[in-house]
Motif scaffolding. Structure first.
Motif, mmCIF file in Angstrom:
data_model
loop_
_atom_site.group_PDB
_atom_site.id
_atom_site.type_symbol
_atom_site.label_atom_id
_atom_site.label_comp_id
_atom_site.label_asym_id
_atom_site.label_seq_id
_atom_site.Cartn_x
_atom_site.Cartn_y
_atom_site.Cartn_z
ATOM 1 N N LYS A 409 0.849 -1.193 0.000
ATOM 2 C CA LYS A 409 0.000 0.000 0.000
ATOM 3 C C LYS A 409 0.881 1.238 0.000
ATOM 4 C CE LYS A 409 -3.923 2.247 2.292
ATOM 5 N NZ LYS A 409 -4.716 2.306 1.037
ATOM 6 N N ALA A 410 0.517 2.217 -0.839
ATOM 7 C CA ALA A 410 1.250 3.487 -0.902
ATOM 8 C C ALA A 410 0.252 4.631 -0.959
ATOM 9 C CB ALA A 410 2.168 3.516 -2.116
ATOM 10 N N GLU A 411 0.396 5.583 -0.045
ATOM 11 C CA GLU A 411 -0.396 6.816 -0.037
ATOM 12 C C GLU A 411 0.551 7.949 -0.398
ATOM 13 O OE1 GLU A 411 -3.566 7.427 0.443
ATOM 14 O OE2 GLU A 411 -4.361 5.513 1.202
ATOM 15 N N LEU A 412 0.563 8.333 -1.682
ATOM 16 C CA LEU A 412 1.536 9.294 -2.200
ATOM 17 C C LEU A 412 0.830 10.599 -2.581
ATOM 18 C CD1 LEU A 412 3.571 6.808 -4.449
ATOM 19 C CD2 LEU A 412 3.878 7.354 -2.015
ATOM 20 N N ASP A 413 1.216 11.683 -1.958
ATOM 21 C CA ASP A 413 0.605 13.000 -2.142
ATOM 22 C C ASP A 413 0.856 13.485 -3.575
ATOM 23 O OD1 ASP A 413 -0.307 15.575 -2.033
ATOM 24 O OD2 ASP A 413 0.762 16.110 -0.195
ATOM 25 N N GLN A 414 -0.220 13.700 -4.324
ATOM 26 C CA GLN A 414 -0.090 14.114 -5.717
ATOM 27 C C GLN A 414 0.178 15.605 -5.875
ATOM 28 O OE1 GLN A 414 0.014 11.726 -8.367
ATOM 29 N NE2 GLN A 414 0.385 10.712 -6.393
ATOM 30 N N THR A 415 0.162 16.367 -4.781
ATOM 31 C CA THR A 415 0.620 17.761 -4.845
ATOM 32 C C THR A 415 2.112 17.865 -4.555
ATOM 33 O OG1 THR A 415 0.132 18.196 -2.504
ATOM 34 C CG2 THR A 415 -1.651 18.564 -4.103
ATOM 35 N N ASP A 416 2.750 16.727 -4.319
ATOM 36 C CA ASP A 416 4.202 16.653 -4.120
ATOM 37 C C ASP A 416 4.854 16.574 -5.499
ATOM 38 O OD1 ASP A 416 6.848 15.820 -3.676
ATOM 39 O OD2 ASP A 416 6.304 14.624 -1.930
ATOM 40 N N ASN A 417 5.715 17.547 -5.830
ATOM 41 C CA ASN A 417 6.361 17.561 -7.144
ATOM 42 C C ASN A 417 7.075 16.251 -7.449
ATOM 43 O OD1 ASN A 417 5.675 20.183 -7.990
ATOM 44 N ND2 ASN A 417 7.333 21.074 -6.767
#
Length: 475
Positions: A409-417
């Motif tokens: 599982k990965a929760e990756l912030d899409q506002t992170d460049n």
């Protein structure tokens, strides 16, 4: 009374040791002095037989001198211990000459063996992976996911470990694989030279696997050595959709120490070039876009900001390992014209474990990201929190059958460049079930199925299943 020379037994031991070394060397390499060796062996055997006869004679004389009563004729009086001692001394001198001859021949044979090794070159080891897969082709599937069904040539991985002595060592790994477009690519995955001071201090320089977690440290590009077909997606290699810099060019120090009897403390620390994000191609410059991926800066750091990090672990009684890891580096993103689009300070801290108990094995890793935007489309000086984790468990029956299961599982912030720039930097979950069949010591057949749910930003979420069979061989 006649006595044996005090260093007599020692000389016999030296000769026996020299002959042992001679025999072991002769077994490994053909020696042009083989006839000479056989001659010396024959002479040595004859001398030892004579010495045994003389020793028995001395014992006989000593017993006779003790049992003969005064005035009784001694039948061995004409053979004096002094005469026997003189013969024994002569035999010792002959043994000394034989000893020198044996040592010279053994040394010559060892030199010949070393020369033969140099002529033969460095032994080559490797791994081959062949498979068949039934894979999906949804319209929005990232280009980093293989979406073609059929037979596949996964990779051929060559592994070299030249021996320069007890302290100087090297590791080289050359990997060949096909892209989805059918283009053969090759990559020098590892090229490192190390020097061992002791178990606690080992220095490596070159291209190495970035030391984090257990998977990236223990498993290289040969599929055979890992239980499953694939690595967890977010720790896959850079050109296979990983979101972590799996390779680094720089310097690494590692070591291990025994504590509390059977426990062990280990560490790995590194400094090197940071990575960058660039548009990926098929590997042969055919202009086929595969999305952005990490690149390890093989010929210098693009922004001069050194990457650093490492891991430490504690192993309990060769059974359970618990560790922590982290890294930090500045990663810039470039377009196809080499124009810098954004810059991110990648910061990661986390933990991992490895359980090896009887026939059970379990690996788990956790990554916590706290990335800082330096500049780019999402502004400057923004801080973004993300995380990723996986756990895999397996059990081996009779050293042959190994069923396994893994959840990712990965929760990756899409506002992170950083994550927004990577083709595979999306939030996802994946469940994996598989079975490994080790039908040979050098070959394993793996059956694996997985289900993935990936969140998309500008399109519907993707859900797809994959079923694969793969033959992994080592040589």
């Amino acid at each position: 009374m006649c006595k044996k020379s005090p260093d007599f037994s020692f000389r016999l031991s030296v000769i026996a040791f020299a002959m042992t070394q001679l025999f072991s060397v002769s077994a490994l390499a053909a020696d042009p002095g083989q006839d000479r060796t056989a001659e010396l062996e024959k002479k040595l055997e004859q001398s030892l037989q004579q010495i045994q006869a003389l020793s028995a004679r001395i014992t006989q004389l000593e017993n006779a001198s003790k049992t003969t009563s005064p005035g009784q004729a001694n039948p061995t009086a004409n053979v004096t211990p002094t005469a026997v001692q003189e013969k024994l001394s002569a035999q010792e001198q002959r043994l000394e000459k034989l000893e020198k001859s044996v040592e010279q021949v053994a040394s010559s044979a060892a030199d010949q063996s070393s020369n033969d090794s140099n002529i033969l070159g460095v032994p080559v080891h490797g791994f081959i992976a062949l498979g068949y897969g039934h894979l999906p082709n949804p319209p929005n599937l990232p280009n980093t996911v293989n979406s073609k069904s059929g037979f596949q040539m996964a990779n051929v991985d060559f592994y070299f470990a030249p021996n320069f002595g007890d302290q100087l060592k090297a590791i080289m790994e050359l990997n060949l694989e096909y892209t989805e477009q059918g283009v053969l690519t090759y990559d020098l995955e590892r090229f490192e030279i190390g020097y061992t001071f002791n178990d606690l201090v080992n220095i490596w320089a070159g291209r190495f696997h970035t030391p984090y977690g257990e998977w990236n440290t223990a498993f290289h590009h040969g599929h055979f050595i890992q239980t499953s077909i694939d690595r967890p997606r977010f720790v896959a290699f850079e050109d296979q959709g990983g979101v972590m810099p799996s390779h680094t060019i720089g310097v690494m120090e590692s070591g291990t120490a025994r504590v509390n009897g059977g426990d062990r403390v280990s560490y790995d620390f590194f400094v090197g070039n940071g990575s960058r994000i660039i548009p990926a191609s098929d590997g042969n410059n055919l202009g086929i876009a595969l999305g952005n991926q990490l690149e390890f800066n093989p010929v210098g750091d693009d922004n001069g900001n050194t990457a650093y990090g490492g891991r430490v672990s504690y192993q309990f009684n060769n059974t359970f390992t618990l560790g922590a890891h982290g890294l930090s580096e500045v990663v810039d993103t470039y377009d196809g014209n080499n124009v810098r689009l954004n810059s991110t300070k990648l910061n990661m801290l986390g933990a991992f474990y490895l359980l090896e108990w009887n026939d059970w094995e379990s690996i788990g890793e956790y990554y916590r990201f706290k990335n800082d935007d330096k500049f780019g489309a999402n502004g400057t000086n923004g801080t973004h929190n993300s995380w990723a984790a996986f756990a895999q468990v397996s059990y081996t029956f009779g050293n042959i059958w190994t069923p396994y299961a893994r959840i990712e599982k990965a929760e990756l912030d899409q506002t992170d460049n950083y994550f927004a720039s990577l083709a595979s930097g999306r939030t996802y979950t994946r469940q994996v079930l598989g079975l490994r069949w080790d039908f040979n010591k050098a070959a394993a057949l793996k059956f694996e199925t997985d289900r993935t749910h990936e969140l998309e930003i500008a399109a519907p979420d993707e859900k797809y299943n994959r079923t694969r069979v793969q033959l992994d061989v080592k040589f």
